[in-house]
Write a protein that holds these residues in place. Structure first.
Motif, mmCIF file in Angstrom:
data_model
loop_
_atom_site.group_PDB
_atom_site.id
_atom_site.type_symbol
_atom_site.label_atom_id
_atom_site.label_comp_id
_atom_site.label_asym_id
_atom_site.label_seq_id
_atom_site.Cartn_x
_atom_site.Cartn_y
_atom_site.Cartn_z
ATOM 1 N N GLU A 58 7.623 5.648 0.153
ATOM 2 C CA GLU A 58 8.748 4.883 0.708
ATOM 3 C C GLU A 58 8.868 5.117 2.216
ATOM 4 O OE1 GLU A 58 12.360 5.423 -1.653
ATOM 5 O OE2 GLU A 58 13.504 4.720 0.100
ATOM 6 N N LEU A 61 5.992 3.357 4.108
ATOM 7 C CA LEU A 61 6.200 1.906 4.213
ATOM 8 C C LEU A 61 7.280 1.586 5.249
ATOM 9 C CD1 LEU A 61 5.962 0.906 0.443
ATOM 10 C CD2 LEU A 61 4.275 0.482 2.239
ATOM 11 N N ARG A 64 5.753 1.954 8.628
ATOM 12 C CA ARG A 64 4.864 0.819 8.898
ATOM 13 C C ARG A 64 5.692 -0.400 9.344
ATOM 14 N NH1 ARG A 64 2.244 -3.639 9.168
ATOM 15 N NH2 ARG A 64 0.168 -3.841 8.333
ATOM 16 N N ASP A 65 6.800 -0.654 8.647
ATOM 17 C CA ASP A 65 7.669 -1.774 9.026
ATOM 18 C C ASP A 65 8.265 -1.568 10.409
ATOM 19 O OD1 ASP A 65 7.289 -3.304 6.792
ATOM 20 O OD2 ASP A 65 8.939 -2.399 5.671
ATOM 21 N N PHE A 105 -1.813 -1.566 4.629
ATOM 22 C CA PHE A 105 -1.225 -2.699 3.916
ATOM 23 C C PHE A 105 -2.240 -3.408 3.031
ATOM 24 C CE2 PHE A 105 3.093 -4.454 5.076
ATOM 25 C CZ PHE A 105 3.653 -3.203 4.905
ATOM 26 N N SER A 109 -1.014 -3.383 -0.730
ATOM 27 C CA SER A 109 -0.468 -4.642 -1.247
ATOM 28 C C SER A 109 -1.242 -5.121 -2.475
ATOM 29 C CB SER A 109 -0.456 -5.726 -0.169
ATOM 30 O OG SER A 109 -1.763 -6.009 0.267
ATOM 31 N N ALA A 119 5.400 0.466 -5.440
ATOM 32 C CA ALA A 119 5.689 -0.419 -4.305
ATOM 33 C C ALA A 119 5.667 -1.900 -4.707
ATOM 34 C CB ALA A 119 4.689 -0.178 -3.173
ATOM 35 N N TYR A 122 8.838 -3.663 -3.546
ATOM 36 C CA TYR A 122 8.812 -3.662 -2.076
ATOM 37 C C TYR A 122 7.955 -4.819 -1.549
ATOM 38 C CZ TYR A 122 7.273 -2.421 2.621
ATOM 39 O OH TYR A 122 6.958 -2.468 3.951
ATOM 40 N N PHE A 123 6.752 -4.971 -2.103
ATOM 41 C CA PHE A 123 5.861 -6.023 -1.589
ATOM 42 C C PHE A 123 6.339 -7.417 -2.021
ATOM 43 C CE2 PHE A 123 2.837 -2.587 -0.627
ATOM 44 C CZ PHE A 123 2.469 -2.994 0.652
ATOM 45 N N ARG A 126 9.034 -8.144 0.435
ATOM 46 C CA ARG A 126 8.497 -8.295 1.780
ATOM 47 C C ARG A 126 7.848 -9.670 1.967
ATOM 48 N NH1 ARG A 126 4.778 -7.105 5.816
ATOM 49 N NH2 ARG A 126 5.601 -5.576 7.290
#
Lengths: 196, 196
Positions: A58, A61, A64-65, A105, A109, A119, A122-123, A126
């Motif tokens: 978490e 990520l 990364r964002d 990613f 992903s 995740a 999350y993806f 996103r």
């Protein structure tokens, strides 16, 4: 590394090691023991900052964002669709110099397409968010008459994101064969009457 | 399952279990013990057919290519670029009904971006081959005057493959949000003067 207090510096080192590990062997195959060893902290030290592997994922990520957003919103924001796409091209240029960011990613992903992956949601969220921003940008350009006459705006959001993702996979495998920013510009040149 | 001799049937069952495992958790995270359990063979039985995990990966990738090729070349071959792209669209339509096939490649191709991955060279060569076929198709269309006047043919091979790969990632995450064949047709409609 900036002059952080010791705890924060340690946390940043762990995040960096996890970033590398997840981007190389994937989340599932990465080992907390190995990540701790990679950045020279004890297992207890690692668990102090990140009690579970999920909490570490978490945090990676989120970081990364944050990197993406800092790059993307450098110089302010606007509702201008052309400006939005121009920023996307710049982000691709930036990422093309940072394989670690791209790899993280690309690997996560696709690994996260399994509903059992931590995740997964999350993806899903996103991508839904990115599609919605892109739809707004292309709608703005359509209203301003900046799409080529034969271009259907529906689905350009999905196509544009797909192009970015797919370019990353090919580029990671063969950097010399793939000029990511040039391909994104070429795609946009077939959609728009002006250059992004 | 067709009426194979026992050894071949067993081999096919192992391949099917490995196909699922690699496409769900990836190659690195898949376990030979789990794959054996999934298809009800003993560890010795598994090792009789596939002495190493690498040999199992190789067999799974070969099978995946065989499925693609059977689908792609159904009805013969030709040097016609438009025909080639039409076949690609049909392959995407076929894959959109087979998530397992899509997932296997999406997961493995990004996992294999690491040079230490046993399928790294396989994917490098596979992409290079696909790009070369696509370049030939787009060149044929250019020579026949079937590209839109503003379209630059260079790089369309990379873009088209990227679109296919990226669509798969989004589609696996949110099947309802992504119509893969429609997006591929829309991309081609902005490149070609005729419909593929």
């Amino acid at each position: 590394m900036p002059n952080y207090p010791k705890g924060e510096r340690r946390r940043a080192e762990i995040l960096e090691a996890a970033f590398d590990a997840f981007g190389t062997v994937g989340y599932r195959n990465a080992s907390m023991v190995q990540i701790a060893a990679d950045c020279g902290v004890s297992r207890a030290g690692l668990l102090h900052h990140f009690p579970t592997k999920e909490s570490l994922l978490e945090a990676v990520l989120k970081q990364r964002d944050r990197i993406d957003n800092e790059q993307f919103f450098a110089g302010g924001t606007s509702d201008d669709g052309l400006d939005y796409l121009t920023r996307m091209v710049r982000l691709v240029e930036h990422n093309a110099a940072h394989p670690g960011i791209v790899s993280l990613f690309a690997v996560l992903s696709s690994e996260a397409s399994d509903p059992g992956h931590p995740a997964h949601v999350y993806f899903q969220e996103r991508y839904a968010r990115s599609r919605s921003w892109l739809r707004r940008a292309f709608r703005d350009l359509e209203q301003r008459g900046m799409l080529r006459p034969h271009v259907q705006p529906d689905g350009l959001d999905v196509e544009f994101l797909s192009l970015l993702d797919g370019l990353q996979v090919q580029w990671l495998l063969q950097p010399d064969a793939v000029d990511m920013p040039a391909r994104v510009r070429a795609f946009l040149s077939r959609v728009l009457t002006e250059v992004a």
